[in-house]
Write an enzyme that holds these catalytic residues in place. Structure first.
Site, PDB file in Angstrom:
ATOM      1  N   CYS A  40       1.099  -1.509   0.020  1.00  0.00           N
ATOM      2  CA  CYS A  40       0.171  -0.213   0.302  1.00  0.00           C
ATOM      3  C   CYS A  40       0.734   0.800  -0.135  1.00  0.00           C
ATOM      4  O   CYS A  40       2.163   0.995   0.025  1.00  0.00           O
ATOM      5  CB  CYS A  40      -1.145  -0.095   1.324  1.00  0.00           C
ATOM      6  SG  CYS A  40      -0.168  -0.341   3.254  1.00  0.00           S
ATOM      7  N   ASN A  52       2.325   1.371   4.173  1.00  0.00           N
ATOM      8  CA  ASN A  52       2.759   0.066   4.672  1.00  0.00           C
ATOM      9  C   ASN A  52       2.644   0.524   6.840  1.00  0.00           C
ATOM     10  O   ASN A  52       3.304  -0.062   7.147  1.00  0.00           O
ATOM     11  CB  ASN A  52       3.959  -0.626   4.860  1.00  0.00           C
ATOM     12  CG  ASN A  52       4.456  -1.669   5.378  1.00  0.00           C
ATOM     13  OD1 ASN A  52       5.637  -2.188   5.396  1.00  0.00           O
ATOM     14  ND2 ASN A  52       3.072  -2.942   4.958  1.00  0.00           N
ATOM     15  N   CYS A  91      -1.259   0.848   7.482  1.00  0.00           N
ATOM     16  CA  CYS A  91      -2.342   0.988   7.491  1.00  0.00           C
ATOM     17  C   CYS A  91      -2.576  -0.586   6.945  1.00  0.00           C
ATOM     18  O   CYS A  91      -3.402  -2.105   7.498  1.00  0.00           O
ATOM     19  CB  CYS A  91      -3.338   1.955   7.324  1.00  0.00           C
ATOM     20  SG  CYS A  91      -2.920   3.115   7.677  1.00  0.00           S
ATOM     21  N   ARG A  92      -3.242  -0.507   5.838  1.00  0.00           N
ATOM     22  CA  ARG A  92      -3.683  -1.465   4.962  1.00  0.00           C
ATOM     23  C   ARG A  92      -2.980  -3.310   5.033  1.00  0.00           C
ATOM     24  O   ARG A  92      -3.087  -4.466   4.861  1.00  0.00           O
ATOM     25  CB  ARG A  92      -4.574  -1.150   3.415  1.00  0.00           C
ATOM     26  CG  ARG A  92      -5.560  -0.139   3.720  1.00  0.00           C
ATOM     27  CD  ARG A  92      -5.508   0.647   2.041  1.00  0.00           C
ATOM     28  NE  ARG A  92      -4.690   1.095   1.698  1.00  0.00           N
ATOM     29  CZ  ARG A  92      -4.868   1.989   0.604  1.00  0.00           C
ATOM     30  NH1 ARG A  92      -5.321   1.887  -0.153  1.00  0.00           N
ATOM     31  NH2 ARG A  92      -3.458   2.860   0.769  1.00  0.00           N
ATOM     32  N   SER A  93      -1.974  -2.707   3.920  1.00  0.00           N
ATOM     33  CA  SER A  93      -0.963  -4.074   3.639  1.00  0.00           C
ATOM     34  C   SER A  93       0.208  -4.843   5.163  1.00  0.00           C
ATOM     35  O   SER A  93      -0.325  -5.778   5.009  1.00  0.00           O
ATOM     36  CB  SER A  93       0.297  -3.519   2.445  1.00  0.00           C
ATOM     37  OG  SER A  93       1.530  -2.234   3.611  1.00  0.00           O
ATOM     38  N   ASP A 103      -8.819   3.356   1.849  1.00  0.00           N
ATOM     39  CA  ASP A 103      -8.023   3.699   2.670  1.00  0.00           C
ATOM     40  C   ASP A 103      -7.870   4.545   3.584  1.00  0.00           C
ATOM     41  O   ASP A 103      -8.772   5.520   3.541  1.00  0.00           O
ATOM     42  CB  ASP A 103      -6.185   4.849   1.985  1.00  0.00           C
ATOM     43  CG  ASP A 103      -5.517   5.703   2.801  1.00  0.00           C
ATOM     44  OD1 ASP A 103      -4.969   5.489   3.801  1.00  0.00           O
ATOM     45  OD2 ASP A 103      -4.945   6.708   2.470  1.00  0.00           O
TER      46      ASP A 103
END
Ligand code: 4NP
Length: 156
Positions: A10, A13, A15-17, A126
């Site tokens: 993402c 690196n 939050c999402r990944s 996001d």
């Protein structure tokens, strides 16, 4: 099953990944696939190099039984495009950025939301500028997509 290395990517690196890495690692442990699949995550940018995942991501993941606090942000490197079999982006901007960065075949670069069936989402939103419920929404989308991804991999 052939040993596979998977990299989630993402923007930051944090939050999402990291949530995707945590979810997949938990499923791998539950299914006894530790020797078959290797997971990591990275950022397209270096804004948060070495940072722990965002507190809200840690909190939501913990609420679902996944500890991501030991992860640290890092930017994707040229070597990652060789090392990993699948490089999975959280959204289209990062996907396009990965395509630009990659000197290799683009076949291994995917978008996580493509594994979602019957979803209104074509990308993982996001949550960085949102609140805890935005993090939870992204977490649940990530969990569904990662489960679907694992099914496609173990069916091979
Ligand atoms: P991620 O979220 O890409 O899911 O880790 C973000 C993290 C940081 C920023 C944006 C998105 N940022 O602008 O610093």
């Amino acid at each position: 099953m052939k040993k596979l290395s998977i990299l989630f990517v993402c923007l930051g690196n944090i939050c999402r990944s990291p949530m995707a890495e945590g979810v997949l690692n938990q499923l791998i442990a539950e299914m006894g696939l530790d020797r078959d699949i290797n997971v990591d995550s990275a950022a397209t940018h270096n804004y948060h190099n070495h940072a722990q995942p965002d507190k809200r991501a840690c909190l939501v993941a913990k609420a679902y039984g996944v500890d991501i606090t030991n992860q640290r942000s890092r930017q994707i490197t040229e070597g990652d495009f060789d090392k990993f079999d699948l490089i999975i982006s959280m959204d289209k901007d990062n996907y396009q950025n990965l395509i630009r960065k990659s000197k290799q075949s683009h076949q291994k670069i995917k978008q996580l939301a493509d594994y979602l069936d019957n979803s209104n989402y074509s990308y993982i939103p996001d949550p960085y500028y949102g609140n805890l419920s935005d993090f939870e929404n992204s977490y649940l989308l990530i969990r569904s997509a990662v489960k679907a991804l694992l099914i496609t991999l173990t069916e091979k």
